[in-house]
Design a protein around this motif. Structure first.
Motif, PDB file in Angstrom:
ATOM      1  N   VAL A   1       0.857  -1.188   0.000  1.00  0.00           N
ATOM      2  CA  VAL A   1       0.000   0.000   0.000  1.00  0.00           C
ATOM      3  C   VAL A   1       0.895   1.240   0.000  1.00  0.00           C
ATOM      4  O   VAL A   1       1.811   1.331   0.823  1.00  0.00           O
ATOM      5  N   PRO A   2       0.670   2.192  -0.905  1.00  0.00           N
ATOM      6  CA  PRO A   2       1.544   3.367  -0.954  1.00  0.00           C
ATOM      7  C   PRO A   2       1.431   4.228   0.299  1.00  0.00           C
ATOM      8  O   PRO A   2       0.348   4.460   0.820  1.00  0.00           O
ATOM      9  N   ARG A   3       2.579   4.678   0.787  1.00  0.00           N
ATOM     10  CA  ARG A   3       2.643   5.579   1.923  1.00  0.00           C
ATOM     11  C   ARG A   3       3.967   6.341   1.844  1.00  0.00           C
ATOM     12  O   ARG A   3       4.863   5.986   1.069  1.00  0.00           O
ATOM     13  N   LEU A   4       4.097   7.371   2.650  1.00  0.00           N
ATOM     14  CA  LEU A   4       5.347   8.099   2.777  1.00  0.00           C
ATOM     15  C   LEU A   4       5.963   7.764   4.131  1.00  0.00           C
ATOM     16  O   LEU A   4       5.286   7.831   5.163  1.00  0.00           O
ATOM     17  N   THR A   5       7.228   7.395   4.104  1.00  0.00           N
ATOM     18  CA  THR A   5       7.936   7.095   5.334  1.00  0.00           C
ATOM     19  C   THR A   5       8.724   8.317   5.794  1.00  0.00           C
ATOM     20  O   THR A   5       9.477   8.904   5.003  1.00  0.00           O
ATOM     21  N   LEU A   6       8.563   8.703   7.055  1.00  0.00           N
ATOM     22  CA  LEU A   6       9.353   9.764   7.681  1.00  0.00           C
ATOM     23  C   LEU A   6      10.390   9.105   8.581  1.00  0.00           C
ATOM     24  O   LEU A   6      10.065   8.197   9.357  1.00  0.00           O
ATOM     25  N   TYR A   7      11.635   9.584   8.501  1.00  0.00           N
ATOM     26  CA  TYR A   7      12.706   8.968   9.281  1.00  0.00           C
ATOM     27  C   TYR A   7      13.668  10.045   9.747  1.00  0.00           C
ATOM     28  O   TYR A   7      14.122  10.873   8.948  1.00  0.00           O
ATOM     29  N   ASP A   8      13.959  10.049  11.040  1.00  0.00           N
ATOM     30  CA  ASP A   8      14.965  10.957  11.594  1.00  0.00           C
ATOM     31  C   ASP A   8      16.271  10.176  11.729  1.00  0.00           C
ATOM     32  O   ASP A   8      16.357   9.249  12.543  1.00  0.00           O
TER      33      ASP A   8
ATOM     34  N   TYR B   1       4.818   7.251   9.519  1.00  0.00           N
ATOM     35  CA  TYR B   1       4.278   7.125   8.160  1.00  0.00           C
ATOM     36  C   TYR B   1       3.162   8.130   7.911  1.00  0.00           C
ATOM     37  O   TYR B   1       2.414   8.506   8.818  1.00  0.00           O
ATOM     38  N   ILE B   2       3.072   8.555   6.642  1.00  0.00           N
ATOM     39  CA  ILE B   2       1.932   9.334   6.151  1.00  0.00           C
ATOM     40  C   ILE B   2       1.165   8.437   5.198  1.00  0.00           C
ATOM     41  O   ILE B   2       1.717   7.961   4.204  1.00  0.00           O
ATOM     42  N   THR B   3      -0.077   8.189   5.496  1.00  0.00           N
ATOM     43  CA  THR B   3      -0.884   7.287   4.669  1.00  0.00           C
ATOM     44  C   THR B   3      -2.073   7.986   4.017  1.00  0.00           C
ATOM     45  O   THR B   3      -2.554   7.544   2.972  1.00  0.00           O
ATOM     46  N   LYS B   4      -2.532   9.073   4.593  1.00  0.00           N
ATOM     47  CA  LYS B   4      -3.689   9.782   4.069  1.00  0.00           C
ATOM     48  C   LYS B   4      -3.291  10.624   2.854  1.00  0.00           C
ATOM     49  O   LYS B   4      -2.331  11.376   2.896  1.00  0.00           O
ATOM     50  N   GLY B   5      -4.065  10.469   1.761  1.00  0.00           N
ATOM     51  CA  GLY B   5      -3.801  11.275   0.579  1.00  0.00           C
ATOM     52  C   GLY B   5      -2.508  10.904  -0.131  1.00  0.00           C
ATOM     53  O   GLY B   5      -1.841  11.768  -0.703  1.00  0.00           O
TER      54      GLY B   5
END
Length: 328
Positions: free
Chosen positions: A109-116, A124-128
């Motif tokens: 499922v497509p998502r954006l991963t945020l990593y410090d 993760y950002i999953t909405k939109g």
């Protein structure tokens, strides 16, 4: 540009007498001339260094990121250390300070991963988010598009905002550039101001895509009459400039592979219609209006720039060059 080629006594003899045996092999004038041509061609490209293997590099200050085999790499130019962040389907990484973001489909499922990469915290950002969401980041603000809508996520406040209808956004500070095409018009480049909450059309004509923004400068690729010539708009002076002027006979500038930082623009010049994703890397100096070639071989991809550092991928390798002493 003038090239100085040092010719040895043996080669000078060959040029003078039309060929001599050297180490048991016959060298003709034509082969020597070919050597000199290749030497001068190589001299036209800036010195570069391979730092790893992968593709889709991004850079911020001394940190360079890229993807390889679905994982994300972070390379520190100061320490020359390469750290690997585990992922099985990462693409399109972006970095600002200690914050990384990339498109991730490791779960299907497509998502954006945020990593410090300092604290190693991951979220993760999953909405939109859809399969074509490519993130860009400036400070703590991340932008991307999904289903022809531009979104922004502020890491510092953990809030997500819908910005406008459009695609392929980029961000610098409080300004977001993106492309939008109405039902009646070709794609135009807009800039949204987070302070005023208003957008302006900076391209005004053409069929424009793949914008990038830095400071008061916005660049994009114009596909209206040519295959991707770069145009630039200055938000302060409200003036538009045609950066590259290649045509169908002299080479294709530049498709979607561009980037801008400070007074410099990097881009690809394509020389082969069969492969519009590859070319040679060029540096454009906004102050002088001149370009200089940084790579050779017509196989480079996705150049990016930060301060005096230019990075690109080439045949599965990541290369870096420093612009100190290099001028267009």
């Amino acid at each position: 540009m003038v090239y100085v080629v040092i010719i040895s006594e043996e080669i000078w003899t060959l040029l003078s007498y039309g060929g001599e045996k050297m180490n048991g092999r016959l060298l003709s004038i034509s082969s020597v001339l070919m050597f000199l041509i290749l030497a001068s061609t190589a001299a036209s490209a800036a010195q570069c260094t391979k730092i790893g293997s992968g593709s889709e590099p991004a850079i911020d200050a001394n940190n360079i990121v890229w993807v390889s085999g679905g994982a994300v790499h972070v390379f520190d130019l100061a320490s020359k250390k390469d750290a690997t962040i585990n992922s099985s389907a990462a693409s399109h990484p972006a970095i600002s300070g200690s914050i990384l973001v990339w498109h991730d489909e490791s779960t299907g499922v497509p998502r954006l991963t945020l990593y410090d990469h300092e604290s190693r915290a991951r979220s993760y950002i999953t909405k939109g988010v859809d399969h074509d969401s490519v993130p860009a980041i400036s400070g703590s603000r991340i932008v991307w598009s999904a289903n022809s809508c531009v979104y922004m996520y502020d890491v510092s406040t953990s809030t997500q905002t819908g910005i406008a209808a459009g695609n392929n956004p980029d961000i610098y500070g409080s300004k977001i550039s993106y492309e939008y095409a109405s039902a009646k018009n070709t794609s135009q480049i807009y800039v949204y101001d987070l302070t005023t909450k208003k957008s302006i059309d900076v391209s005004q004509y053409g069929d424009n895509m793949f914008s990038h923004i830095y400071g008061d400068k916005v660049i994009w690729s114009d596909f209206y009459t040519r295959l991707g010539n770069i145009r630039m708009y200055d938000l302060a002076t409200r003036q538009q400039t045609e950066v590259t002027t290649g045509d169908d006979m002299t080479g294709y500038d530049t498709g979607g592979s561009t980037d801008i930082h400070g007074n410099n623009i990097v881009y690809l010049k394509h020389n082969d219609l069969a492969d519009m994703d590859s070319g040679d890397v060029y540096l454009y100096d906004i102050a002088t209006g001149k370009s200089i070639q940084l790579s050779s071989g017509n196989t480079a991809q996705t150049p990016v720039i930060s301060d005096n550092i230019v990075v690109w991928s080439d045949c599965g390798s990541i290369y870096v060059t420093f612009l100190t002493g290099v001028h267009a």
